[in-house]
Design a protein around this motif. Structure first.
Motif, PDB file in Angstrom:
ATOM      1  N   MET A 308       0.862  -1.190   0.000  1.00 29.90           N
ATOM      2  CA  MET A 308       0.000   0.000   0.000  1.00 29.90           C
ATOM      3  C   MET A 308       0.893   1.233   0.000  1.00 29.90           C
ATOM      4  O   MET A 308       2.036   1.203   0.468  1.00 29.90           O
ATOM      5  N   MET A 309       0.366   2.289  -0.575  1.00 28.60           N
ATOM      6  CA  MET A 309       1.100   3.541  -0.688  1.00 28.60           C
ATOM      7  C   MET A 309       0.384   4.587   0.154  1.00 28.60           C
ATOM      8  O   MET A 309      -0.850   4.659   0.160  1.00 28.60           O
ATOM      9  N   THR A 310       1.178   5.383   0.876  1.00 27.03           N
ATOM     10  CA  THR A 310       0.598   6.486   1.635  1.00 27.03           C
ATOM     11  C   THR A 310       1.273   7.783   1.211  1.00 27.03           C
ATOM     12  O   THR A 310       2.444   7.791   0.837  1.00 27.03           O
ATOM     13  N   ARG A 311       0.528   8.871   1.281  1.00 27.69           N
ATOM     14  CA  ARG A 311       1.076  10.187   0.941  1.00 27.69           C
ATOM     15  C   ARG A 311       0.931  11.089   2.163  1.00 27.69           C
ATOM     16  O   ARG A 311      -0.171  11.238   2.692  1.00 27.69           O
ATOM     17  N   ASP A 312       2.033  11.617   2.639  1.00 29.58           N
ATOM     18  CA  ASP A 312       1.963  12.677   3.639  1.00 29.58           C
ATOM     19  C   ASP A 312       2.410  13.969   2.955  1.00 29.58           C
ATOM     20  O   ASP A 312       2.563  14.004   1.730  1.00 29.58           O
ATOM     21  N   TYR A 313       2.640  15.027   3.709  1.00 29.18           N
ATOM     22  CA  TYR A 313       2.855  16.322   3.063  1.00 29.18           C
ATOM     23  C   TYR A 313       4.122  16.361   2.214  1.00 29.18           C
ATOM     24  O   TYR A 313       4.134  16.938   1.125  1.00 29.18           O
ATOM     25  N   LEU A 314       5.184  15.721   2.687  1.00 27.18           N
ATOM     26  CA  LEU A 314       6.461  15.824   1.968  1.00 27.18           C
ATOM     27  C   LEU A 314       6.874  14.557   1.233  1.00 27.18           C
ATOM     28  O   LEU A 314       7.799  14.598   0.426  1.00 27.18           O
ATOM     29  N   SER A 315       6.222  13.426   1.487  1.00 28.67           N
ATOM     30  CA  SER A 315       6.746  12.172   0.922  1.00 28.67           C
ATOM     31  C   SER A 315       5.648  11.175   0.556  1.00 28.67           C
ATOM     32  O   SER A 315       4.498  11.302   0.967  1.00 28.67           O
ATOM     33  N   VAL A 316       6.081  10.195  -0.249  1.00 24.66           N
ATOM     34  CA  VAL A 316       5.261   9.021  -0.566  1.00 24.66           C
ATOM     35  C   VAL A 316       5.970   7.810   0.030  1.00 24.66           C
ATOM     36  O   VAL A 316       7.185   7.659  -0.123  1.00 24.66           O
ATOM     37  N   LYS A 317       5.217   6.957   0.723  1.00 24.35           N
ATOM     38  CA  LYS A 317       5.818   5.762   1.323  1.00 24.35           C
ATOM     39  C   LYS A 317       5.107   4.523   0.802  1.00 24.35           C
ATOM     40  O   LYS A 317       3.883   4.515   0.647  1.00 24.35           O
ATOM     41  N   ILE A 318       5.891   3.494   0.516  1.00 24.38           N
ATOM     42  CA  ILE A 318       5.343   2.187   0.098  1.00 24.38           C
ATOM     43  C   ILE A 318       5.539   1.220   1.258  1.00 24.38           C
ATOM     44  O   ILE A 318       6.653   1.048   1.766  1.00 24.38           O
ATOM     45  N   TRP A 319       4.444   0.584   1.671  1.00 24.54           N
ATOM     46  CA  TRP A 319       4.479  -0.360   2.787  1.00 24.54           C
ATOM     47  C   TRP A 319       4.195  -1.766   2.269  1.00 24.54           C
ATOM     48  O   TRP A 319       3.309  -1.956   1.431  1.00 24.54           O
ATOM     49  N   ASP A 320       4.946  -2.735   2.775  1.00 24.97           N
ATOM     50  CA  ASP A 320       4.635  -4.150   2.544  1.00 24.97           C
ATOM     51  C   ASP A 320       3.653  -4.556   3.638  1.00 24.97           C
ATOM     52  O   ASP A 320       3.909  -4.315   4.826  1.00 24.97           O
ATOM     53  N   LEU A 321       2.526  -5.155   3.252  1.00 20.30           N
ATOM     54  CA  LEU A 321       1.510  -5.494   4.250  1.00 20.30           C
ATOM     55  C   LEU A 321       2.025  -6.480   5.293  1.00 20.30           C
ATOM     56  O   LEU A 321       1.432  -6.639   6.359  1.00 20.30           O
ATOM     57  N   ASN A 322       3.149  -7.147   4.984  1.00 21.15           N
ATOM     58  CA  ASN A 322       3.708  -8.105   5.935  1.00 21.15           C
ATOM     59  C   ASN A 322       4.713  -7.466   6.899  1.00 21.15           C
ATOM     60  O   ASN A 322       5.269  -8.157   7.743  1.00 21.15           O
ATOM     61  N   MET A 323       4.959  -6.162   6.755  1.00 20.33           N
ATOM     62  CA  MET A 323       5.938  -5.510   7.623  1.00 20.33           C
ATOM     63  C   MET A 323       5.379  -4.177   8.122  1.00 20.33           C
ATOM     64  O   MET A 323       5.203  -3.244   7.349  1.00 20.33           O
ATOM     65  N   GLU A 324       5.120  -4.124   9.420  1.00 20.71           N
ATOM     66  CA  GLU A 324       4.460  -2.954   9.989  1.00 20.71           C
ATOM     67  C   GLU A 324       5.438  -1.898  10.499  1.00 20.71           C
ATOM     68  O   GLU A 324       5.056  -0.749  10.693  1.00 20.71           O
ATOM     69  N   THR A 325       6.683  -2.285  10.745  1.00 21.66           N
ATOM     70  CA  THR A 325       7.597  -1.409  11.485  1.00 21.66           C
ATOM     71  C   THR A 325       8.072  -0.195  10.691  1.00 21.66           C
ATOM     72  O   THR A 325       8.301   0.859  11.253  1.00 21.66           O
ATOM     73  N   ARG A 326       8.218  -0.347   9.388  1.00 20.94           N
ATOM     74  CA  ARG A 326       8.686   0.782   8.581  1.00 20.94           C
ATOM     75  C   ARG A 326       8.331   0.533   7.118  1.00 20.94           C
ATOM     76  O   ARG A 326       8.142  -0.616   6.708  1.00 20.94           O
TER      77      ARG A 326
END
Length: 455
Positions: A308-326
């Motif tokens: 899943m991808m998230t957008r905050d004000y300065l960045s885009v982050k890609i998360w693996d659903l199997n890893m919650e820590t970062r």
């Protein structure tokens, strides 16, 4: 699927590189923009043949892609207006003495099941299910009715006729099939259709409701983060989305920068999340604005359902659903604005809600920025590029030139200084064709369509 090709042509790059070029621009080119004409959402349907936009005036405009020309097979069809209709009207809540804007917050297409198309559109309070259908024949030769619609005296009918269907000019009709109202106390920020194609969720600042598409008079509350005492309120829901394959799984993001994944099989009320995705804050970047810029404005599952991808004000982050820590990938959208946060706070730009989107095979992500810039990040090649949606580049099939921003020191010839960026020009809403390298980018009241150059 959109092929795995690099984002922009490098000097001497191979022919497999993507060269983005201008295709079309929709909307008036006046500098004087009416508030009602400002685009507030953009969405392709599941095949990419239709492209819907909603605006602050409560209108939905649907564009249809023309069939490819047999004479020019390398030229993809253009998008032309297919249907325009008023989805929402301004309302007034007399109980709370509040005006309810007609602005369309979100549009979501339903998978096509028959000749008609269906979409959900929502403003702050009310969700509507619209049917968009075509009519190119009309019945003629009634027994009890004249051609102009007047009824005949049955006593004058001496012969029996069989009505026939005659061809007529194509007519596209938009009709409201369902109205889902009175379920949200706060402003709706998200709607998402479930993979079972029977239910959908709607989220406001503090609650998420689950609806059945056939039932308008009740919904189930599946998340409620409203504290007993509103003075204890510390975070709000900013976005929510269903998983593309697992009908029991959805995520919602918060203003504190966390994403919660919930499993509806666990309990009827999903206040206890199954997973919590959160990145520890870097103490070196701690500032007065840290909490504001960590708020997530958009969350999108990849088509594969793995990320899943998230957008905050300065960045885009890609998360693996199997890893919650970062997050597994972090892309800086406009890091050069970190030093400008104070002035962005004063002009309220720091509260802008940028959306993000995936390409058809999840290899590239796209999001908007200021000065009508939009950014693409190639996950395979670890490349990023900045393009501009502007009238200067709006010659048909003109190739987009990557833009560079000067962050200090001596400015090079083609670079743009951070201080000269126009913060009133911003790209909040973007969409990527599900199968092709065609993108739609909304500037204030214009919709730009770009595609990769096919030689």
């Amino acid at each position: 699927m959109a092929g795995k090709r690099k984002l922009s042509e490098r000097p001497g790059g191979g022919s497999g590189d993507v060269q983005w070029c201008f295709s079309q621009v929709k909307g008036a080119m006046d500098d004087d923009v009416a508030e009602a004409d400002i685009i507030s959402t953009v969405e392709f349907n599941h095949t990419g043949e239709l492209l819907a936009t909603g605006d602050k005036g409560g209108r939905v405009v649907i564009f249809q892609q023309e069939p490819e020309s047999k004479n020019q097979p390398q030229c993809r069809g253009e998008y032309n207006v297919y249907s325009t209709f008023q989805s929402h009207e301004p309302e007034f809540d007399y109980l709370k003495s509040l005006e309810i804007e007609e602005k369309i917050n979100k549009i979501r297409w339903l998978p096509q099941k028959n000749a008609a198309q269906f979409l959900l559109s929502t403003n702050d309070k009310t969700i509507k299910l619209w049917k968009i259908s075509e009519r190119d024949k009309r019945p003629e030769g009634y027994n009890l009715k004249e051609e102009d619609g007047r009824y005949r005296d049955p006593n004058t009918v001496t012969t029996l006729r069989v009505p026939v269907l005659r061809p007529m000019d194509l007519m596209v009709e938009a009709s409201p099939r369902r109205v889902f109202a009175n379920a949200h106390t706060y402003h709706i920020n998200s709607i998402s259709v479930n993979s079972d194609h029977e239910t959908y969720l709607s989220a406001d600042d503090l609650r998420i409701n689950l609806w059945h598409l056939e039932i308008t008079d009740r919904s189930f509350n599946i998340v409620d983060i409203k504290p007993a005492n509103m003075e204890e309120l510390t975070e709000v829901i900013t976005a929510a989305e269903f998983h593309p394959d697992q009908c029991n799984t959805f995520v919602y993001s918060s203003s504190k920068g966390t994403i919660r994944l919930c499993d509806m099989r666990a309990s009827a009320l999903c206040d206890q999340h199954a997973k919590l995705f959160e990145e520890p804050e870097d103490p070196n970047n701690r500032s007065f604005f840290s909490e504001i810029i960590s708020s997530i404005s958009d969350v999108k599952f990849s088509h594969s359902g793995r990320y899943m991808m998230t957008r905050d004000y300065l960045s885009v982050k890609i998360w693996d659903l199997n890893m919650e820590t970062r997050p597994v990938e972090t892309y800086q959208v406009h890091e050069y604005l970190r030093s400008k946060l104070c002035s962005l706070y004063e002009n309220d730009c720091i509260f802008d809600k940028f959306e993000c989107c995936w390409n058809g095979n999840d290899s590239v992500v796209m999001t908007g920025s200021y000065n009508n810039f939009f950014r693409m990040f190639d996950r395979d090649y670890r490349q990023d590029v900045t393009f501009e949606a502007s009238r200067e580049n709006s010659k048909p099939r003109s190739v987009l030139k990557p833009r560079k921003i000067s962050t200090g020191g001596k400015r090079k010839k083609d670079e743009i200084s951070v201080d000269s960026l126009d913060f009133n020009k911003k790209i909040l809403h973007t969409a990527w064709h599900p199968l092709d390298n065609i993108i739609a980018v909304a500037t204030t009241n214009n919709l730009y369509i770009f595609q990769d150059k096919i030689n």
